[in-house]
Design an enzyme around this catalytic site. Structure first.
Site, PDB file in Angstrom:
ATOM      1  N   PRO A  79      19.958  94.402 -33.639  1.00 35.69           N
ATOM      2  CA  PRO A  79      19.804  94.924 -32.282  1.00 35.69           C
ATOM      3  C   PRO A  79      20.276  93.576 -31.238  1.00 35.69           C
ATOM      4  CG  PRO A  79      17.846  95.238 -33.553  1.00 35.69           C
ATOM      5  CD  PRO A  79      19.060  94.608 -34.276  1.00 35.69           C
ATOM      6  N   CYS A  80      20.895  93.921 -30.139  1.00 32.47           N
ATOM      7  CA  CYS A  80      21.960  93.136 -29.395  1.00 32.47           C
ATOM      8  C   CYS A  80      21.092  92.650 -28.041  1.00 32.47           C
ATOM      9  CB  CYS A  80      23.175  93.761 -28.930  1.00 32.47           C
ATOM     10  SG  CYS A  80      23.121  95.189 -28.068  1.00 32.47           S
ATOM     11  N   GLN A  81      20.034  93.458 -27.678  1.00 27.79           N
ATOM     12  CA  GLN A  81      19.552  93.198 -26.324  1.00 27.79           C
ATOM     13  C   GLN A  81      19.333  91.630 -25.955  1.00 27.79           C
ATOM     14  OE1 GLN A  81      18.534  95.324 -28.437  1.00 27.79           O
ATOM     15  NE2 GLN A  81      17.771  97.250 -27.488  1.00 27.79           N
ATOM     16  N   ASP A  82      18.787  90.814 -27.000  1.00 30.54           N
ATOM     17  CA  ASP A  82      18.610  89.242 -26.814  1.00 30.54           C
ATOM     18  C   ASP A  82      19.791  88.528 -26.811  1.00 30.54           C
ATOM     19  OD1 ASP A  82      15.802  89.496 -26.322  1.00 30.54           O
ATOM     20  OD2 ASP A  82      15.444  89.877 -28.617  1.00 30.54           O
ATOM     21  N   PHE A  83      21.023  88.933 -27.196  1.00 32.07           N
ATOM     22  CA  PHE A  83      22.259  88.289 -27.020  1.00 32.07           C
ATOM     23  C   PHE A  83      22.920  88.517 -25.722  1.00 32.07           C
ATOM     24  CE2 PHE A  83      22.343  88.430 -31.869  1.00 32.07           C
ATOM     25  CZ  PHE A  83      21.906  86.930 -31.950  1.00 32.07           C
TER      26      PHE A  83
END
Length: 372
Positions: A79-83
C-alpha cells in the site's frame, strides 16, 4: 526451476493480479495474496487457477509454511498511501504502508529456512525515495541488505508504454547478482540518484545500477483508447460550462473550440479552498487513482467544430490506460472498478521489466549454477 521451465513467483498485495499479467506465460504463480475483498474477487474473476494459490487475508496472518517451495521472485506492491507525496507522509510507520513489514517477516522466515526468493521487486510511489527525508528508503535498503540481497532502484513512468502519466519506483533486489549489469540507464532519475547519495556508505556498497533499455516510442495516445463518442454519456452544456469556469485562462486556452479535434484529460482539485479544473492535452491522462487516494475521477473533454463537450472517464478506458485487455473482468460500477485499476501496476511496465531485466538475470544465474 529448470533453465527452460517457468519461473515461479509470489505476488503480495496482488490486487487484481496485474503484476501477474505483466509477467506473462513464462511465469508460474506459486502464491498470491490480498486482504481487500473487492480486489480478491477481481483476481479470482480473471485467473481461473486462483483457487490453487490465492489467499484472501491479512499478510500479517500468513504463515511462512503456506508459501510453497522457493520462488524465483517475490513481487510486492505494498500500500502506497503513506508514501504519497500528496499524503501526510507517515512513511513506514503509517498504518497501511507498515503492511510492508508483514510481507518482510515472511522473507526473513523463508531465508531462515534456506528458501528466500532469489529476487524481490518492491513497487511503490516515488514518494518512497524521499519519505522522512530518505530515512524510510534507507530502512528498506537496510532490510534488504540484512537478508543478503543487493539492490537498486528504477523510476519508470507508465507514460513510456501507455498514455497515462504514472511514475513509480521499482526497487529490485537479488541474492545472486555478482554478474548483474552495473551501468546507469535512463530510468535512474534524479530522485533515484539523490536517494542513492543519501544512503550511508555501507548500503551504497550493496547498490546495483540495474541496466534497463528504453522502450520503443509509444505509438498510441489517450484519444486512441477512448470509447466512440456515440457510445458514452456526455454532460449537459450547463455542467460542461461549470467545468470550464473552474479552469484558469492557461488551461481554458488549450481547448480553443476553433481548432481541430482536441482531446484532453481533466482533474478537479481544490487549491487554497478554491475548486479548480486542470486539463492536459498532450495525449496523456493523469495518474489514475482511487477515491481512497483523495483524487476525483478524471474527466474527458473534447473540443471540436466550435463545441466543447465533457464526460467522465469510463472504467474500461481506465483499464486500457493500465494496459489491461478488454477481456479483463472489471467489478460492476465505476467506483469499484477504479478502486481496482487505480491501485494497480501498469501491465506493460511489468512486462518490460520482466523481459529485459528479471528473466535474463534469473535465466543466467540458473545456467551458471547448472554448469558448476
Amino acid at each position: 526451476m529448470s533453465r527452460n521451465g517457468p519461473l515461479g513467483f509470489y505476488e503480495f498485495f496482488a490486487g487484481g493480479g496485474m503484476a501477474r499479467l505483466g509477467l506473462g506465460d513464462g511465469w508460474s504463480c506459486l502464491y498470491a495474496n490480498d486482504f481487500d475483498p473487492l480486489k480478491a474477487a477481481t483476481y479470482r474473476a480473471n485467473h481461473a487457477d486462483a483457487a490453487d494459490h490465492f489467499h484472501e487475508g491479512d499478510v500479517w496472518k500468513i504463515a511462512p509454511e503456506a508459501l510453497p517451495g522457493r520462488a524465483d521472485l517475490a513481487w510486492a506492491s505494498s500500500p502506497c498511501q503513506d508514501f504519497s507525496l500528496a499524503g501526510a507522509r507517515k512513511g513506514l510507520d503509517g498504518g497501511r504502508s507498515s503492511a510492508f513489514f508483514g510481507f518482510w517477516r515472511l522473507v526473513e522466515a523463508l531465508n531462515a529456512q534456506g528458501r528466500a526468493p532469489r529476487t524481490i521487486v518492491i513497487e511503490n510511489v516515488v514518494g518512497l525515495l524521499t519519505s522522512h527525508g530518505g530515512r524510510d528508503f534507507e530502512a528498506l535498503c537496510r532490510a534488504l541488505a540484512g537478508q543478503g540481497y543487493r539492490f537498486g532502484a528504477l523510476e519508470i513512468d507508465a507514460a513510456a508504454f501507455t498514455p497515462q502519466s504514472r511514475p513509480r519506483v521499482f526497487v529490485i533486489a537479488a541474492r545472486e547478482a555478482e554478474g548483474a549489469a552495473a551501468s546507469r540507464c535512463g530510468f535512474h532519475s534524479k530522485g533515484v540518484l539523490e536517494a542513492y547519495e543519501r544512503l550511508p556508505a555501507d548500503l551504497r556498497a550493496q547498490w546495483l545500477w540495474w541496466d534497463l533499455p528504453a522502450p520503443p516510442a509509444r505509438n498510441t495516445d489517450l484519444a486512441a483508447l477512448l470509447e466512440p463518442d456515440e457510445a458514452v454519456s456526455w454532460r449537459s452544456e450547463a455542467d460542461t460550462a461549470r467545468l470550464l469556469d473552474q479552469m484558469k485562462p492557461l488551461h481554458r486556452a488549450r481547448l480553443a473550440a476553433d481548432r481541430e479535434r482536441t482531446v484532453g484529460a481533466v482533474y478537479r482539485r481544490t487549491r487554497k479552498g478554491v475548486p479548480q479544473a486542470e486539463v492536459r492535452t498532450d495525449g496523456l491522462a493523469g495518474c489514475l487513482r482511487t477515491a481512497r487516494g483523495g483524487s476525483s475521477r478524471q474527466s474527458i473533454v473534447v473540443a471540436e467544430g466550435g463545441e466543447i463537450r465533457s464526460r467522465l472517464l469510463t472504467a474500461r478506458e481506465g483499464a486500457r490506460l493500465m494496459g489491461l485487455p478488454d477481456s479483463y473482468v472489471l467489478p460492476k460500477g465505476a467506483t469499484a472498478a477504479f478502486h481496482v485499476v487505480g491501485d494497480g501496476v501498469a501491465v506493460p511496465v511489468v512486462r518490460w521489466l520482466a523481459e529485459h531485466l528479471l528473466e535474463p538475470l534469473l535465466r543466467a544465474e540458473t545456467t551458471a549454477a547448472a554448469a558448476e
